[in-house]
Design an enzyme around this catalytic site. Structure first.
Site, mmCIF file in Angstrom:
data_model
loop_
_atom_site.group_PDB
_atom_site.id
_atom_site.type_symbol
_atom_site.label_atom_id
_atom_site.label_comp_id
_atom_site.label_asym_id
_atom_site.label_seq_id
_atom_site.Cartn_x
_atom_site.Cartn_y
_atom_site.Cartn_z
ATOM 1 N N LYS A 279 0.836 -1.197 0.000
ATOM 2 C CA LYS A 279 0.000 0.000 0.000
ATOM 3 C C LYS A 279 0.875 1.252 0.000
ATOM 4 O O LYS A 279 2.013 1.203 0.460
ATOM 5 C CB LYS A 279 -0.868 0.022 1.271
ATOM 6 N N ARG A 353 -10.513 -11.303 1.625
ATOM 7 C CA ARG A 353 -11.348 -12.381 1.078
ATOM 8 C C ARG A 353 -10.639 -13.729 1.163
ATOM 9 O O ARG A 353 -11.286 -14.772 1.235
ATOM 10 C CB ARG A 353 -11.760 -12.037 -0.362
#
Ligand code: BES
Ligand code: MN
Ligand code: ZN
Length: 499
Positions: A279, A353
């Protein structure tokens, strides 16, 4: 803080501080009018000076009003009388709590609970009175040195009610307190930084919860046990971290033996740096909040256990970090999930996920009445809904309605997004059964599409709380959402709350 119910004339209350409301354009509430009568018009006289007009959220502290037993009277603006509703009541309650918290009184009596918003009865007035007060009083100062923690004298708040306090009124206080405790627990866990709040720490907190609550059984699976279950997706995420992953399983059995549980699955990513798909560094500290879904599972279970709700409930929190490392997932890696489906990891930052899919497969073991997963899953959800509503996606209309209603009821709202098959194609992979990202467009929906492939065997709803779980800016911190929504939904299932 200790809450109690009281009756009687507001002006006769012997207290350090009496809280009364005033509507816009200085229209006195009944309690304020009573105070004015006792003070022989002194309140109207002071209001005539024009500093305080009763607009929503305004406050003014008055001292030594003649004829009034209280040492102080705190005026709180309620806004327009015509449109006075529960949200306005919550706002006024919070404003009062803020002033009391900064001041000296150790106890106070609030007459705001005598107000009658158009959209709520006494149960919600009292319950939300506690919730809104606790919301305002919450502080996270555990990581500050003692000298930096301000003294906070307020210990006791009495809420005035018209008649003699009913059983229902006492229940409302109890519900409010338990929900507030659940919210505070979720906030505490989330605000704690990643170096302290690790997967192992969360596991310890779960065990502590299990010791506190008689009907709660806690089990923590370690990596070896997860390996045996074939949780290749979950374990691929923690491989890049020195903190071993934990699968936390909390079983609360307040209901009949054998009655199907509601299962809550919360993303417990204790720090998300993105992994090899690193990130950007700006605001990366906020990724300590990537376990807010898990925290809300802790908070909701704690609230339900405190209330000894007559239902069965399971909380599952897959906990891991997501960091770059020589052994971390690489873009293009393919892993096999517990369900047997294979996944091509095209972006290592779509890790939520990956840990959730194995936890959702595991959830099937409990023969659930319904499964709700809660996750700070996508930045796209923040773009779509901002910070006001959580995203809701599901495979069951009735379950969705239940959650939407519970959100509306508590002001902890969700908004439904479509989970149409049309979106599934975005997850196609050339090399595995599916990719872990859906490309451009509808990021929140494609993330839910991914999860839906692991939730075919039961009724399921997914709450994307990326925008609602914490606040940015000066008041940066966890919100404890969606503990109110979830607790309300479970109270509703037990038929213990007003609709
Ligand atoms: N934890 C993030 C989602 C997130 C982002 C929550 C911003 C709150 C604020 C999640 O693991 C993530 O990184 N998602 C990616 C998915 C993408 C790579 C498909 C995202 O949203 O950018
Ligand atoms: Mn991520
Ligand atoms: Zn994440």
């Amino acid at each position: 803080m200790h809450y109690l119910l009281k009756t009687g004339d507001p002006a006769a209350q012997r207290t350090a501080c009496l809280v009364v409301g005033v509507f816009s354009r200085r229209r006195l509430s009944d309690a304020a009018a009573g105070v004015d009568r006792a003070a022989k018009g002194a309140l109207r006289h002071l209001l005539g000076k024009g500093d305080f007009n009763g607009d929503s959220g305004q406050t003014s502290m008055l001292y030594d009003l003649p004829g009034v037993a209280a040492e102080r009277v705190l005026l709180v603006g309620l806004g327009e009388e015509k449109s006075f509703d529960l949200p306005a009541y919550r706002k006024a309650t919070a404003a009062a709590a803020g002033v009391l918290d900064r001041g000296h009184p150790t106890e106070a009596v609030s007459a705001l609970s005598l107000l009658q918003p158009a959209d709520a009865g006494l149960y919600r007035i009292l319950r939300d009175g506690v919730l809104a007060t606790e919301e305002r009083l919450y502080r996270f100062d555990r990581c500050k040195s003692k000298a930096e923690r301000p003294k906070r004298p307020l210990k006791k708040l009495a809420l005035l009610t018209g008649g003699r306090p009913s059983k229902r009124a006492r229940e409302a206080l109890r519900h409010g307190q338990a929900m507030a405790n659940g919210v505070a627990l979720a906030k505490d866990l989330a605000n704690l930084p990643g170096n302290l709040c690790t997967p192992a720490y969360l596991a310890d907190q779960a065990r502590a919860l299990g010791r506190r609550a008689a009907k709660m059984k806690v089990k923590v699976l370690d990596e070896k046990q997860m390996q045996r279950l074939g949780m290749g997706a979950l374990l691929s995420v923690s491989r890049g971290s020195r903190q071993p992953a934990k699968l936390i399983v909390m079983e609360y059995s307040g209901g009949k033996a054998g009655s199907r549980p509601v299962v809550l699955v919360g993303k417990g990513l204790t720090f998300d740096a993105g992994g090899i798909s690193l990130k950007p560094s700006a605001n990366m500290d906020e990724m300590k909040y990537d376990m807010c879904g898990g925290a809300s599972v802790f908070g909701t279970l704690a609230a339900c256990a405190e209330l000894e709700l007559p239902l069965n409930l399971v909380g599952i929190v897959p906990a891991s970090e997501n960091l770059p490392d020589g052994d971390a997932n690489k873009p293009g890696d393919i892993v096999t999930s517990m369900s047997g489906q294979t996944i091509e990891i095209l972006n290592t930052d779509a890790e939520g996920r990956l840990i959730l899919c194995d936890a959702l497969t595991y959830a099937g073991r409990f023969k659930p009445a319904a499964v709700i997963d809660i996750a700070t899953l996508t930045g796209a959800c923040v773009v779509a809904l901002g910070s006001h509503a959580s995203g809701l996606l599901d495979n069951d209309e009735k379950l969705a309605t239940e959650l939407l209603q519970a959100g509306e009821h508590t002001g902890d709202r969700a908004w439904r997004l479509p989970l149409w098959d049309d979106y599934q194609g975005q997850l196609d992979s050339n090399f595995a059964d599916m990719a872990n990202i859906g490309g451009k467009g509808a990021g929140t929906i494609t993330a839910a599409c991914f999860l839906s492939r692991f939730t075919k065997g039961y009724k399921w709803a997914h709450l994307d709380i990326a925008g609602t779980a914490w606040k940015r800016g000066k008041e940066k911190g966890a919100t404890g959402r969606p503990v109110p929504l979830l607790t309300q939904m479970l109270l509703q299932r037990c038929r213990l709350t007003d609709r």
